[in-house]
Design a protein around this motif. Structure first.
Motif, PDB file in Angstrom:
ATOM      1  N   LEU A 131       0.869  -1.181   0.000  1.00  0.00           N
ATOM      2  CA  LEU A 131       0.000   0.000   0.000  1.00  0.00           C
ATOM      3  C   LEU A 131       0.906   1.231   0.000  1.00  0.00           C
ATOM      4  CD1 LEU A 131      -3.020   0.869   0.236  1.00  0.00           C
ATOM      5  CD2 LEU A 131      -2.679   0.950   2.700  1.00  0.00           C
ATOM      6  N   ARG A 132       0.921   1.962  -1.110  1.00  0.00           N
ATOM      7  CA  ARG A 132       1.930   3.005  -1.300  1.00  0.00           C
ATOM      8  C   ARG A 132       1.338   4.411  -1.218  1.00  0.00           C
ATOM      9  NH1 ARG A 132       6.253   0.156  -2.910  1.00  0.00           N
ATOM     10  NH2 ARG A 132       5.885  -1.818  -4.007  1.00  0.00           N
ATOM     11  N   ALA A 133       2.187   5.321  -0.788  1.00  0.00           N
ATOM     12  CA  ALA A 133       1.793   6.731  -0.748  1.00  0.00           C
ATOM     13  C   ALA A 133       1.619   7.255  -2.172  1.00  0.00           C
ATOM     14  CB  ALA A 133       2.852   7.544  -0.011  1.00  0.00           C
ATOM     15  N   ARG A 134       0.644   8.146  -2.349  1.00  0.00           N
ATOM     16  CA  ARG A 134       0.411   8.730  -3.683  1.00  0.00           C
ATOM     17  C   ARG A 134       0.891  10.187  -3.671  1.00  0.00           C
ATOM     18  NH1 ARG A 134      -5.794   7.206  -4.647  1.00  0.00           N
ATOM     19  NH2 ARG A 134      -5.856   7.982  -2.518  1.00  0.00           N
ATOM     20  N   ASP A 135      -0.061  11.112  -3.518  1.00  0.00           N
ATOM     21  CA  ASP A 135       0.321  12.527  -3.532  1.00  0.00           C
ATOM     22  C   ASP A 135       0.401  13.116  -2.125  1.00  0.00           C
ATOM     23  OD1 ASP A 135      -2.340  12.231  -3.050  1.00  0.00           O
ATOM     24  OD2 ASP A 135      -3.028  13.657  -4.577  1.00  0.00           O
ATOM     25  N   GLU A 136       0.256  12.248  -1.080  1.00  0.00           N
ATOM     26  CA  GLU A 136       0.358  12.755   0.293  1.00  0.00           C
ATOM     27  C   GLU A 136       1.817  13.100   0.606  1.00  0.00           C
ATOM     28  OE1 GLU A 136      -2.495   9.089   0.528  1.00  0.00           O
ATOM     29  OE2 GLU A 136      -0.587   9.579  -0.434  1.00  0.00           O
ATOM     30  N   THR A 137       2.009  14.207   1.273  1.00  0.00           N
ATOM     31  CA  THR A 137       3.376  14.610   1.651  1.00  0.00           C
ATOM     32  C   THR A 137       3.713  14.158   3.075  1.00  0.00           C
ATOM     33  OG1 THR A 137       2.529  16.758   2.399  1.00  0.00           O
ATOM     34  CG2 THR A 137       3.392  16.617   0.136  1.00  0.00           C
ATOM     35  N   HIS A 138       2.656  13.908   3.882  1.00  0.00           N
ATOM     36  CA  HIS A 138       2.875  13.456   5.257  1.00  0.00           C
ATOM     37  C   HIS A 138       1.635  12.707   5.741  1.00  0.00           C
ATOM     38  CE1 HIS A 138       0.844  17.379   5.677  1.00  0.00           C
ATOM     39  NE2 HIS A 138       0.234  16.805   6.700  1.00  0.00           N
ATOM     40  N   VAL A 139       1.782  11.987   6.841  1.00  0.00           N
ATOM     41  CA  VAL A 139       0.645  11.295   7.446  1.00  0.00           C
ATOM     42  C   VAL A 139      -0.272  12.348   8.049  1.00  0.00           C
ATOM     43  CG1 VAL A 139      -0.073   9.686   9.262  1.00  0.00           C
ATOM     44  CG2 VAL A 139       1.985   9.211   7.925  1.00  0.00           C
ATOM     45  N   PRO A 140      -1.587  12.320   7.730  1.00  0.00           N
ATOM     46  CA  PRO A 140      -2.509  13.323   8.283  1.00  0.00           C
ATOM     47  C   PRO A 140      -2.421  13.399   9.812  1.00  0.00           C
ATOM     48  CG  PRO A 140      -3.599  12.053   6.582  1.00  0.00           C
ATOM     49  CD  PRO A 140      -2.268  11.414   6.786  1.00  0.00           C
ATOM     50  N   GLY A 141      -2.246  14.618  10.311  1.00  0.00           N
ATOM     51  CA  GLY A 141      -2.126  14.819  11.753  1.00  0.00           C
ATOM     52  C   GLY A 141      -0.696  14.751  12.254  1.00  0.00           C
ATOM     53  N   TYR A 142       0.236  14.325  11.372  1.00  0.00           N
ATOM     54  CA  TYR A 142       1.653  14.198  11.757  1.00  0.00           C
ATOM     55  C   TYR A 142       2.511  14.833  10.664  1.00  0.00           C
ATOM     56  CZ  TYR A 142      -0.040  10.665  15.072  1.00  0.00           C
ATOM     57  OH  TYR A 142      -0.715  10.006  16.066  1.00  0.00           O
ATOM     58  N   TYR A 148       6.745   9.616   0.994  1.00  0.00           N
ATOM     59  CA  TYR A 148       7.350   9.760  -0.321  1.00  0.00           C
ATOM     60  C   TYR A 148       6.534   8.966  -1.332  1.00  0.00           C
ATOM     61  CZ  TYR A 148      11.122  11.032   2.855  1.00  0.00           C
ATOM     62  OH  TYR A 148      11.853  11.602   3.857  1.00  0.00           O
ATOM     63  N   PRO A 149       6.226   9.544  -2.493  1.00  0.00           N
ATOM     64  CA  PRO A 149       5.409   8.852  -3.502  1.00  0.00           C
ATOM     65  C   PRO A 149       5.977   7.475  -3.858  1.00  0.00           C
ATOM     66  CG  PRO A 149       5.779  11.137  -4.133  1.00  0.00           C
ATOM     67  CD  PRO A 149       6.637  10.890  -2.945  1.00  0.00           C
ATOM     68  N   GLY A 150       5.104   6.464  -3.815  1.00  0.00           N
ATOM     69  CA  GLY A 150       5.511   5.109  -4.176  1.00  0.00           C
ATOM     70  C   GLY A 150       6.105   4.297  -3.049  1.00  0.00           C
ATOM     71  N   LYS A 151       6.257   4.874  -1.844  1.00  0.00           N
ATOM     72  CA  LYS A 151       6.836   4.143  -0.726  1.00  0.00           C
ATOM     73  C   LYS A 151       5.743   3.521   0.137  1.00  0.00           C
ATOM     74  CE  LYS A 151      10.393   3.668  -0.388  1.00  0.00           C
ATOM     75  NZ  LYS A 151      11.132   2.620  -1.135  1.00  0.00           N
ATOM     76  N   SER A 152       6.091   2.428   0.815  1.00  0.00           N
ATOM     77  CA  SER A 152       5.132   1.675   1.625  1.00  0.00           C
ATOM     78  C   SER A 152       4.645   2.498   2.821  1.00  0.00           C
ATOM     79  CB  SER A 152       5.774   0.374   2.116  1.00  0.00           C
ATOM     80  OG  SER A 152       4.944  -0.271   3.036  1.00  0.00           O
ATOM     81  N   ILE A 153       3.334   2.628   2.937  1.00  0.00           N
ATOM     82  CA  ILE A 153       2.733   3.381   4.049  1.00  0.00           C
ATOM     83  C   ILE A 153       2.906   2.626   5.362  1.00  0.00           C
ATOM     84  CG2 ILE A 153       0.523   4.154   5.011  1.00  0.00           C
ATOM     85  CD1 ILE A 153      -0.348   4.783   2.123  1.00  0.00           C
ATOM     86  N   ILE A 154       2.632   1.302   5.334  1.00  0.00           N
ATOM     87  CA  ILE A 154       2.693   0.486   6.553  1.00  0.00           C
ATOM     88  C   ILE A 154       4.096   0.499   7.144  1.00  0.00           C
ATOM     89  CG2 ILE A 154       2.504  -1.878   7.434  1.00  0.00           C
ATOM     90  CD1 ILE A 154      -0.200  -0.568   6.963  1.00  0.00           C
ATOM     91  N   ARG A 155       5.103   0.349   6.300  1.00  0.00           N
ATOM     92  CA  ARG A 155       6.483   0.345   6.800  1.00  0.00           C
ATOM     93  C   ARG A 155       6.871   1.706   7.385  1.00  0.00           C
ATOM     94  NH1 ARG A 155       9.977  -3.921   5.081  1.00  0.00           N
ATOM     95  NH2 ARG A 155       8.798  -5.546   4.028  1.00  0.00           N
ATOM     96  N   ARG A 156       6.329   2.773   6.799  1.00  0.00           N
ATOM     97  CA  ARG A 156       6.601   4.113   7.321  1.00  0.00           C
ATOM     98  C   ARG A 156       5.975   4.293   8.704  1.00  0.00           C
ATOM     99  NH1 ARG A 156      10.557   7.642   7.025  1.00  0.00           N
ATOM    100  NH2 ARG A 156       9.902   9.819   7.051  1.00  0.00           N
ATOM    101  N   LEU A 157       4.754   3.813   8.852  1.00  0.00           N
ATOM    102  CA  LEU A 157       4.072   3.915  10.150  1.00  0.00           C
ATOM    103  C   LEU A 157       4.784   3.068  11.199  1.00  0.00           C
ATOM    104  CD1 LEU A 157       0.320   3.715   8.995  1.00  0.00           C
ATOM    105  CD2 LEU A 157       1.577   5.752   9.714  1.00  0.00           C
TER     106      LEU A 157
END
Length: 648
Positions: A131-142, A148-157
């Motif tokens: 599950l990859r980031a699209r045009d989001e620049t940061h996690v909402p609220g953080y 980063y576009p195309g990077k794994s959201i779960i691993r970032r969290l």
């Protein structure tokens, strides 16, 4: 969104996702939307529900626990995405595709029972990881948690500590059946490897397969060792024959294991399965740069900087630890000399017992040093900042193996080749082996079981306050929270390490203590049951690992077998029986010993070359599958060419 506090027949929970209790609402809402979104919109297209409150409202519970599942169609498409191999109607193993799903052996109806629960959970984990980031620049609220576009959201969290844990749920009925056939009845038979693989995945099944194989491979050595010990022990020069047997044994069993593991991997569909593209580890960090492989912007860490950390910090630290291990070993020899002097001055019963005390203390100290070093090695390897999990594991294994080998075997090498005291070598080997086995059994099974039993009693007592339980069966919500509190299973690393050290004790020095193989057989017999017990009752269920072999450990065992050849022939060279032939020239003895040892090493490598790693019938099947794939590709190209010519 309604929380789930009962087992909804329309939703089968497979995976638990737990966020910190302080996670901001906008971040939770955003993550759940991304998980539920359709694939064409960049989502995972999975089902997710919040876990309801547990029994006992007075206790603080994390409300941010979510159950993740998927529709059957989504799981089947996910099976195709991960390249899952399944058995076809003709008996061959092929990559699953939704278009050809009815050609597979166990596919019936909508395919409800086609995929095992372990496979379904692995698919869900794969979909969440990708599950990859699209045009989001940061996690909402953080705002500080950049995306980063195309990077794994779960691993970032995970790397930022927002996602606490992600684990698969146990299936209670299936676990009961597996437990009964696996460890609840003592029997002299093979383990249910197919059932273990079905429930836990190939990685776990390969470990238990290796444990079983290694135990049976030790039986011939144990059968030879018992009469050898009973009737021929007093002649220390008689161990030459046993050492020669060791040379052949340690080579043959590893070559035959490779063939057996290839058969298992083909049967389980992982032998020809393509390795998935590795994403960066959750703990990896660096400066934002361009990755030429993925074509995306992502954190980059200079390899030169990593190498400097390895060679200027990690290597000197390992050498320092080896020096400390050597220092502790010399203290042990001083204690040993003192105990022997006391026994010689006054050979009483208690003085006889005192002789074994230094070895027991040293064995305990070795285990403590191994444990402390393991934590230090993990910290250093994490600090080296490896991008991929495979690279991290390889460097960690190398650090741990070097220290454990030196720490466990240095004293035995010193006694054998410097002191040349075979009586002390036998005593030290026996004491180290028995003490380490007792400590390992306590640390691996008894202590975790006692801690988990305390947790279980607390949970059951909480539930009994509200309702009566039959057979102590926990409702879904309480079962999820109980499993969330279980210890995380950290993989097969420690299990393989233990077998590696036992293999070392047997292959290196068992010729002077033939009962070593017997002790290891008894240890492994109990190890099967203790490891099975802790997998089923003590730890969280691990995600399936689609392994095709035992990985880097195969290389470690083969390296040990090479050292075993050199060690056993060196023991033969210093035996009184061989020395008698070279009484006039010690130099000639050394030259002959080295020359014959090199010939045996050459024979060992020739034997490894002559015994194919993959059995002939499996090679034929793989070649046939490759041929059919090429033929299908040719037909596809011909059809495309004919269609193109018609249009023109």
């Amino acid at each position: 969104m309604e929380s789930l506090d009962y087992c909804d027949p329309g939703f089968t929970p497979l995976v638990v996702l737990e966020l910190t209790s302080e996670t901001k609402e906008e971040a939770i809402g955003w993550l759940l939307r991304r998980i539920r979104d359709l694939q064409q919109n960049g989502g995972a297209e999975l089902l997710v529900e919040q876990l309801g409150p547990g029994v006992g409202a007075q206790e603080k519970e994390n409300p941010n626990m979510f159950l993740v599942g998927a529709s059957q169609q989504r799981l089947l498409s996910g099976a195709e995405d991960v390249g899952l191999f399944k058995e076809c109607s003709d008996g061959s193993m092929r990559a699953f595709t939704c278009t050809n799903k009815h050609k597979f052996k166990d596919f019936k109806g909508d395919g409800d029972s086609f995929l095992s629960m372990a496979e379904c959970q692995y698919i869900i984990k794969h979909e969440l990881d990708t599950l990859r980031a699209r045009d989001e620049t940061h996690v909402p609220g953080y705002t500080e948690v950049k995306l980063y576009p195309g990077k794994s959201i779960i691993r970032r969290l995970q790397s930022k500590g927002i996602l606490i844990q992600l684990f698969p749920l146990h299936e209670k009925e299936e676990l009961k059946r597996l437990s009964f056939s696996w460890y609840k009845k003592v029997k002299l038979s093979f383990q249910p490897l197919d059932d273990i693989r079905h429930y836990y995945g190939e990685g776990q099944a390969f470990y238990f397969g290796f444990l079983e194989y290694f135990t049976f491979a030790l039986v011939p050595m144990a059968l030879i060792g018992v009469p050898y010990y009973l009737f021929d022990w007093e002649g220390y020069d008689k161990y030459v024959v046993f050492a020669m047997f060791n040379l052949i044994w340690c080579t043959v069993i590893l070559e035959l294991w490779k063939r057996y593991s290839a058969s298992l991997a083909y049967h389980w569909g992982t032998l020809s399965r393509k390795k998935a593209f590795e994403e960066p580890r959750p703990g990896f960090h660096g400066v934002l740069g361009f990755n030429p492989v993925t074509g995306r912007e992502e954190p980059i860490y200079p390899n030169a900087k990593r190498q400097l950390r390895i060679y200027l910090v990690s290597v000197p630290f390992v050498l320092l630890c080896l020096y400390l291990s050597l220092y502790v070993m010399m203290i042990y020899f001083q204690m040993e000399a003192w105990a022997l002097s006391v026994h010689d001055d006054e050979p009483t019963f208690w003085a006889g017992i005192l002789i074994f005390i230094p070895s027991i203390i040293y064995a305990v100290v070795i285990e403590i040093m191994n444990l402390i070093y393991r934590y230090a090695a993990e910290f250093l390897t994490e600090w080296e900042n490896h991008r991929l999990e495979s690279s991290y594991q390889n460097h960690l294994v190398l650090k741990v193996l070097v220290f454990n080998f030196f720490n466990c075997f240095a004293s035995l090498f010193y006694i054998a080749f410097v002191m040349q005291d075979m009586v002390l070598l036998r005593q030290s080997l026996a004491t180290l082996l028995i003490t380490s086995q007792i400590l390992n059994q306590f640390m691996e099974a008894c202590l975790p079981y006692w801690l988990q039993r305390r947790r279980n009693k607390k949970m059951i007592n909480r539930v009994r306050k509200r309702r009566t339980l039959e057979d102590k069966e926990l409702p879904l919500v309480e079962q999820v929270r109980l499993e969330a509190d279980m210890s995380m299973y950290l993989g097969t690393f420690d299990d393989y390490l233990e077998q590696f050290l036992l293999f070392g004790y047997v292959s290196l020095f068992s010729c002077v203590y033939p009962l070593a193989a017997v002790l290891v057989v008894l240890n492994n017999f109990t190890e099967v049951y203790s490891d099975a017990f802790k997998m089923c009752r003590v730890f969280k269920r691990p995600f399936s690992d689609p392994a095709a072999n035992i990985g880097v450990w195969q290389l470690a065992f083969e390296a040990m077998s090479v050292i075993a050849v050199v060690t056993n022939f060196a023991l033969i060279g210093i035996s009184p029986q061989v020395k008698a032939y070279f009484s006039d020239s010690e130099t000639q003895l050394i030259l002959w010993t080295v020359a014959i040892e090199h010939v045996l090493l050459a024979f060992k490598f020739l034997l490894a070359f002559l015994i194919p790693d993959i059995p002939k019938h499996i090679q034929i099947r793989l070649s046939r599958l490759e041929f059919e794939s090429l033929e299908a590709l040719k037909k596809k190209k011909m059809l495309e060419a004919s269609e193109l010519s018609k249009k023109q």
